[in-house]
Scaffold this motif. Structure first.
Motif, PDB file in Angstrom:
ATOM      1  N   THR A   1       0.830  -1.206   0.000  1.00  0.00           N
ATOM      2  CA  THR A   1       0.000   0.000   0.000  1.00  0.00           C
ATOM      3  C   THR A   1       0.864   1.256   0.000  1.00  0.00           C
ATOM      4  O   THR A   1       0.592   2.203  -0.746  1.00  0.00           O
ATOM      5  N   ILE A   2       1.916   1.231   0.829  1.00  0.00           N
ATOM      6  CA  ILE A   2       2.802   2.399   0.881  1.00  0.00           C
ATOM      7  C   ILE A   2       3.313   2.721  -0.511  1.00  0.00           C
ATOM      8  O   ILE A   2       3.248   3.847  -0.977  1.00  0.00           O
ATOM      9  N   TRP A   3       3.830   1.704  -1.188  1.00  0.00           N
ATOM     10  CA  TRP A   3       4.418   1.942  -2.511  1.00  0.00           C
ATOM     11  C   TRP A   3       3.352   2.241  -3.556  1.00  0.00           C
ATOM     12  O   TRP A   3       3.608   2.976  -4.513  1.00  0.00           O
ATOM     13  N   GLN A   4       2.175   1.671  -3.338  1.00  0.00           N
ATOM     14  CA  GLN A   4       1.079   1.945  -4.270  1.00  0.00           C
ATOM     15  C   GLN A   4       0.767   3.437  -4.261  1.00  0.00           C
ATOM     16  O   GLN A   4       0.623   4.059  -5.303  1.00  0.00           O
ATOM     17  N   VAL A   5       0.755   3.999  -3.053  1.00  0.00           N
ATOM     18  CA  VAL A   5       0.473   5.432  -2.916  1.00  0.00           C
ATOM     19  C   VAL A   5       1.684   6.257  -3.349  1.00  0.00           C
ATOM     20  O   VAL A   5       1.591   7.213  -4.104  1.00  0.00           O
ATOM     21  N   PHE A   6       2.867   5.810  -2.896  1.00  0.00           N
ATOM     22  CA  PHE A   6       4.121   6.497  -3.159  1.00  0.00           C
ATOM     23  C   PHE A   6       4.357   6.694  -4.659  1.00  0.00           C
ATOM     24  O   PHE A   6       4.839   7.728  -5.114  1.00  0.00           O
ATOM     25  N   GLY A   7       3.981   5.647  -5.418  1.00  0.00           N
ATOM     26  CA  GLY A   7       4.283   5.697  -6.848  1.00  0.00           C
ATOM     27  C   GLY A   7       3.196   6.319  -7.705  1.00  0.00           C
ATOM     28  O   GLY A   7       3.360   6.492  -8.902  1.00  0.00           O
ATOM     29  N   ARG A   8       2.059   6.627  -7.096  1.00  0.00           N
ATOM     30  CA  ARG A   8       0.936   7.167  -7.907  1.00  0.00           C
ATOM     31  C   ARG A   8       1.307   8.514  -8.520  1.00  0.00           C
ATOM     32  O   ARG A   8       1.903   9.359  -7.870  1.00  0.00           O
TER      33      ARG A   8
ATOM     34  N   GLY B   1       1.270  10.544  -5.365  1.00  0.00           N
ATOM     35  CA  GLY B   1       2.464   9.937  -4.764  1.00  0.00           C
ATOM     36  C   GLY B   1       3.699  10.791  -4.949  1.00  0.00           C
ATOM     37  O   GLY B   1       3.880  11.447  -5.975  1.00  0.00           O
TER      38      GLY B   1
ATOM     39  N   GLY C   1       5.879   9.230  -7.801  1.00  0.00           N
ATOM     40  CA  GLY C   1       5.218   9.420  -9.100  1.00  0.00           C
ATOM     41  C   GLY C   1       5.240  10.874  -9.511  1.00  0.00           C
ATOM     42  O   GLY C   1       5.647  11.224 -10.630  1.00  0.00           O
ATOM     43  N   ARG C   2       4.822  11.757  -8.620  1.00  0.00           N
ATOM     44  CA  ARG C   2       4.792  13.189  -8.918  1.00  0.00           C
ATOM     45  C   ARG C   2       6.198  13.699  -9.227  1.00  0.00           C
ATOM     46  O   ARG C   2       6.400  14.472 -10.170  1.00  0.00           O
TER      47      ARG C   2
ATOM     48  N   THR D   1       9.066  -0.661 -10.140  1.00  0.00           N
ATOM     49  CA  THR D   1       8.468  -0.302  -8.851  1.00  0.00           C
ATOM     50  C   THR D   1       8.455  -1.496  -7.900  1.00  0.00           C
ATOM     51  O   THR D   1       8.815  -1.372  -6.724  1.00  0.00           O
TER      52      THR D   1
END
Lengths: 358, 288, 360
Positions: free
Chosen positions: B117-124, B128, B131-132, B153
């Motif tokens: 979940t952390i990385w899912q959000v982090f990479g969005r 994220g 990602g941003r 990722t």
């Protein structure tokens, strides 16, 4: 090979030493002459290993300078000092063969392979490890591993000095004799400057031409084995060298005689004024003659240790030890005489010169 | 000679019972499914090795298997050298030691699905940080649509999560080396590389093998994190054996094939572990 | 009494202990003397019950204890490493074995103080072991072994990690401590000089066998075979093979050693002659000392004595001479063998002197 000068060396393991007590080494000023065999002797914690590590550069002294043949090496790292050192516990490179272990210090210095081979074969013969040459170092006995460590120390023929840090601790007594004489022979043959750290007096005295006795971070006496035995400068040397150590009897000075309890013992000379100091008379057990004449003693115990007997007795309420031969008998009414040529006088633990004798 | 004390067997009895209930019985159920076929209503037909043949012949299985092996190979190739490197550079005494150890242990304390979940959000790319950030740098990064980005990722995530384990094990090996070895190496004029090659690596080899074994088994069984992060996508590009298995069993309710597949999967892991174990113990005795 | 009856210990194909029989009485100090790997530690582990013999039995006060595990025997052990509980004070360390037995507070206090007094630890009772010197740490371990009143105390090279001088002091005190406790003490060491200083009885070990057992000084002076004599010699025993020819032992062009009267009956042939380094001297000790011309290899001087390493024929000898003597390597010197202390061994290594003594 080199002459090693220690110039006002002081060392503390603390970042900000304040008093003398914070120093592991207090004021060391000494020169190891080129080609000499030296021993640093003292109990654990006396600073002898620190001093050795300062010479090899594993420890950098807090104060003072270190010179090799007059060249200042104080700031140089270990690798640049060209020193060999053997440690207390065997250090072997497990994954290498015995041969490669011995070749390691040479190969690291890019010595041509044919020279490496010749030197390694010499060392293998010297240490008696030829039959192990192709074996992995792991799985050898402690004796053999320490021989590898010694061999690696001897591999380079051009080193400034070879340092030994209690190298025979893990070795069996019989092997100790063989290895120690081998070291001594090597010293005769190659003339390396060798410094040998130990707490074992026999090792120190038999190995070295000059013994440096250390106590609480200071050098208390430097001398030949004979000097240390005959004329200890400090009561600590008297105690530490010899087994049992020197007998020390509280005494009072009366002209050219020392009074111990009710007995008066003639001194070989007249000491200078010693008012207010703590006086002790020192005599080694080897020079206490047990017989029917002299001062009466009461025997408390006789230890037969094979080649000699140690007699523990009381003289004027003071415990003293005497050594007699293996076939000698203890007389029924025992008396002792102190050999006057071997009497030493101490004031506040330091040896006092007596007139008429150096 | 050991004296046999049979009382000891009674002590392990509860554990045996527990293992039987938790492992052996479910395993037998799976075996049961794998050799039968059903059309519902609890009616079963003997299917023999049909399911196994089907699994082994399916491209889908081999594709997932390939992805698994690639994934394990990549993360081992990154985590082991990186772990050794970090361990070598950690302080060996002083206040830095506890700080580093706690810092290193942190990722290991986080549950698997939370990591995902952390990385899912982090990479969005919409909210994220990663990602941003990458987007702002002008990189066309999107793990939801781009298979390469998805792999990168997942690998990053695994490296972040598990390198610490390698570090801690290597560090344990390193601190057991007495100072005298480093001193002797200095005296012998050994280079930094020689110190690593002849002193540090030999002392680490045991723990390193354990680290590799653990990391291999774990990565080969990876499920939770990619499931949370990509759900196996985009397409099937991050569908590993375990994810495929769940899709097959729960998504498609193909119990027989799923059972056969899990048995094959299980046997592969067993085989791999055995190979590692043998290599590890032999490596030790050959030189011991 | 602790009795080992024909104890053998094998692990796989290796024999660690071979047919050892020993009887150790209460209140005695028994030294196991032998080089590393001669089986000292294994023998102690067998005595303690940490290992079970492959064959043979271990008896204590008439009861067969073979196979009884160590927890059910009253045994204490002290090792080469200083093993104490680092987080407990010296007092608590010494008290720990008593606490396990559930002794009451006053008994514990009394016993701890008694043991501390014996080992001169009274002023360190509140300290932590790691704040103490090595000697004090090992004293603490010894106190822990003694306080529980174990019937058998095993000491495995307890002084090996200590400084020479500390070793000397503890060595002198140990017999006194042992005498007061009444337990059976077993003490393993590699050093002959340590065995001699401790006194008591000595069993010499070589490759898993006990070669001789008896009062220490007796074993040292009258070894029954060459192996024992070699094990019990520091510096190493001097030996040479000579041929007995009528009334003398001879070597071509070298020695002519008269055969001692007690041995006049032994047949002619080759014998190994052994003598201690201090029985070789620069001056004849008695009128019938035998002169030998030898070559100096190297000289070691301790300040009071000189160890002169010599080569004679193909033998390497050490002479221990009182005083300082400096010789150059390769110098030829004349030395004298003190015939009163010469040991004679037959080709099988048995002491013929011992055989002659038994016959007499």
């Amino acid at each position: 090979m080199a002459r090693i000068e220690l110039n006002h060396i002081r060392h503390s393991y603390l970042p900000e030493p304040k008093s003398d007590a914070d120093y592991a080494l207090k004021r060391v000023q000494h020169t190891f002459e080129d080609g000499g065999a030296y021993a640093l002797l003292g109990p654990s914690g006396c600073g002898k290993t620190t001093l050795l590590n300062i010479i090899s550069g594993l420890v950098h002294a807090s104060e003072g300078r270190l010179l090799f043949d007059g060249r200042d090496v104080t700031a140089l790292p270990t690798e640049a000092r060209n020193i060999a050192q053997v440690f207390q516990f065997p250090v072997v490179y497990d994954t290498m063969t015995v041969y490669d272990n011995l070749a390691f210090p040479l190969r690291n210095r890019r010595v041509p392979e044919d020279l490496v081979d010749r030197r390694v074969r010499e060392i293998l013969a010297m240490t008696g490890l030829e039959h192990r040459a192709r074996r992995k170092a792991q799985g050898l006995t402690a004796d053999e591993k320490q021989k590898i460590s010694l061999g690696r120390g001897l591999a380079r023929s051009d080193v400034s000095a070879i340092l030994f840090d209690e190298p025979l601790t893990v070795i069996d007594p019989h092997m100790k004799w063989a290895l120690r004489t081998q070291l001594k022979e090597l010293h005769h043959r190659f003339g390396h400057t060798m410094v040998y750290v130990t707490h074992d007096q026999t090792e120190a005295l038999t190995f070295a031409d000059t013994v440096v006795v250390m106590f609480e971070g200071e050098i208390v006496q430097i001398g030949t084995p004979e000097e240390l035995f005959e004329r200890p400068r400090h009561t600590f040397v008297g105690y530490f060298i010899g087994s049992p150590g020197m007998n020390l009897l509280p005494a009072a000075i009366d002209g050219a005689a020392a009074r111990v309890g009710g007995q008066s013992i003639a001194l070989p000379g007249r000491p200078g004024p010693l008012a207010g100091q703590r006086i002790e008379l020192g005599i080694r057990p080897e020079f206490v003659r047990l017989g029917r004449q002299g001062m009466p003693v009461a025997i408390s115990k006789v230890e037969d240790i094979g080649r000699k007997k140690i007699v523990h007795a009381e003289l004027e309420g003071q415990a003293i030890a005497a050594i007699i031969g293996e076939d000698a008998e203890v007389p029924a009414e025992p008396h002792v005489i102190f050999d006057p040529a071997h009497l030493n006088l101490y004031a506040d633990s330091w040896r006092v010169d007596m007139e008429g004798r150096p | 000679m050991k004296t046999w004390n049979n009382k000891a067997w009674f002590m392990v009895l509860p554990v045996l019972a527990l293992v039987a209930f938790s492992a052996v019985i479910p395993l037998m159920t799976v075996v049961n499914y794998s050799v039968q076929d059903t059309f519902g209503n609890n009616v079963f037909f003997w299917a023999g090795t049909e399911w196994f043949e089907e699994v082994l012949a399916s491209d889908r299985f081999w594709a997932a298997m390939g992805r698994n092996l690639a994934f394990s190979a990549i993360i081992l190739a990154i985590e082991v050298p990186l772990g050794i490197f970090i361990a070598l550079n950690m302080p060996r005494r002083g206040w830095g030691v506890p700080v580093c150890l706690v810092f290193m242990a942190l990722p290991l304390l986080i549950p698997f699905n939370v990591v995902g979940t952390i990385w899912q959000v982090f990479g969005r790319i919409d909210i994220g940080l990663l990602g941003r950030g990458l987007y702002a740098l002008g990189l066309d990064y999107n793990y939801v649509n781009d298979p390469i980005d998805a792999w990168v990722t997942i690998i990053l995530m695994d490296v972040w999560h598990w390198t610490s384990l390698v570090v801690l094990l290597c560090y344990a090996g390193l601190v057991s080396i007495p100072d005298a070895y480093y001193q002797a190496a200095k005296i012998d004029g050994a280079s930094r590389w020689a110190v690593f090659r002849y002193i540090q690596l030999p002392k680490m080899h045991r723990v390193l093998l354990i680290a590799i074994l653990l990391r291999f088994m774990d990565s080969f069984m990876i499920y939770t994190e990619p499931f949370v992060l990509t759900g196996g996508g985009p397409g099937n590009t991050t569908t590993f054996l375990s994810i495929d298995l769940v899709k097959l069993a729960i998504g498609e309710f193909n119990l027989g094939e799923a059972a056969a597949m899990s048995i094959i999967y299980f046997l592969i892991i067993l085989l791999m572990s055995w190979v590692f174990y043998t290599v590890m113990t032999n490596y030790g005795t050959e030189k011991g | 009494m602790l009795e080992l009856k024909n104890v053998t210990k094998r692990v796989g194909a290796e024999t660690h202990i071979e047919d050892v029989s020993l009887a150790l009485a209460h209140g005695t100090l028994n030294v196991l003397l032998g080089p590393t790997l001669s089986g000292k530690t294994t023998l102690m582990r067998l005595m303690a019950g940490l290992e079970t013999p492959t064959s043979g039995s271990v008896w204590f006060d008439g009861a067969d204890l073979t196979g009884v595990p160590v927890q059910r025997r009253n045994v204490a052990m002290v090792y080469q490493q200083f093993i104490n509980y680092p987080s407990m004070t010296v007092y608590e360390n010494i008290a720990s074995p008593l606490r396990v037995t559930g002794a009451d507070r006053t008994t514990i206090d009394r016993e701890v103080r008694k043991a501390a007094e014996l080992l001169r630890l009274t002023s360190y009772l509140d300290r932590m072991p790691l704040e103490l010197s090595g000697g004090q740490q090992q004293r603490t371990a010894l106190a822990r072994a003694i306080v529980r009143n174990a019937k058998l105390v095993l000491l495995d090279e307890p002084l090996a990690n200590l400084d020479y001088k500390l070793r000397e002091e503890l060595r002198e005190e140990l017999p006194r401590i042992f005498a007061q406790s009444g337990a059976i003490f077993v003490y393993a060491t590699t050093e002959p000089s340590e065995a001699l200083l401790l006194g008591g009885n000595t069993a010499t070990l070589s490759q898993g066998r006990v070669t001789q057992f008896g009062p220490t000084i007796e074993v040292f002076r009258r070894p029954i075979d060459l192996l024992t004599a070699r094990t019990f010699a520091d510096p190493p025993l001097n030996t040479i093979v000579l041929r007995k020819n009528g009334a003398s032992f001879q070597l071509d062009g070298g020695v002519d050693l008269p055969v001692p009267a007690a041995l006049s009956g032994i047949p002619d042939g080759p014998y190994t002659i052994g003598f201690q380094p201090h029985h070789l001297s620069l001056e004849p000790a008695t009128a019938d000392a035998v002169p030998v011309g030898a070559k100096v290899v190297v000289t070691e001087i301790t300040g009071s004595e000189s160890f002169v390493h010599l080569s004679f024929a193909d033998a390497r000898w050490v002479m221990l001479a009182p005083g300082v003597h400096i010789f150059e390597p390769d110098e030829r010197i004349e030395v004298f063998i003190d015939t009163r202390h010469v040991m004679v061994f037959d080709q099988a290594g048995r002491s013929v002197s011992a055989v002659a003594r038994r016959a007499a």
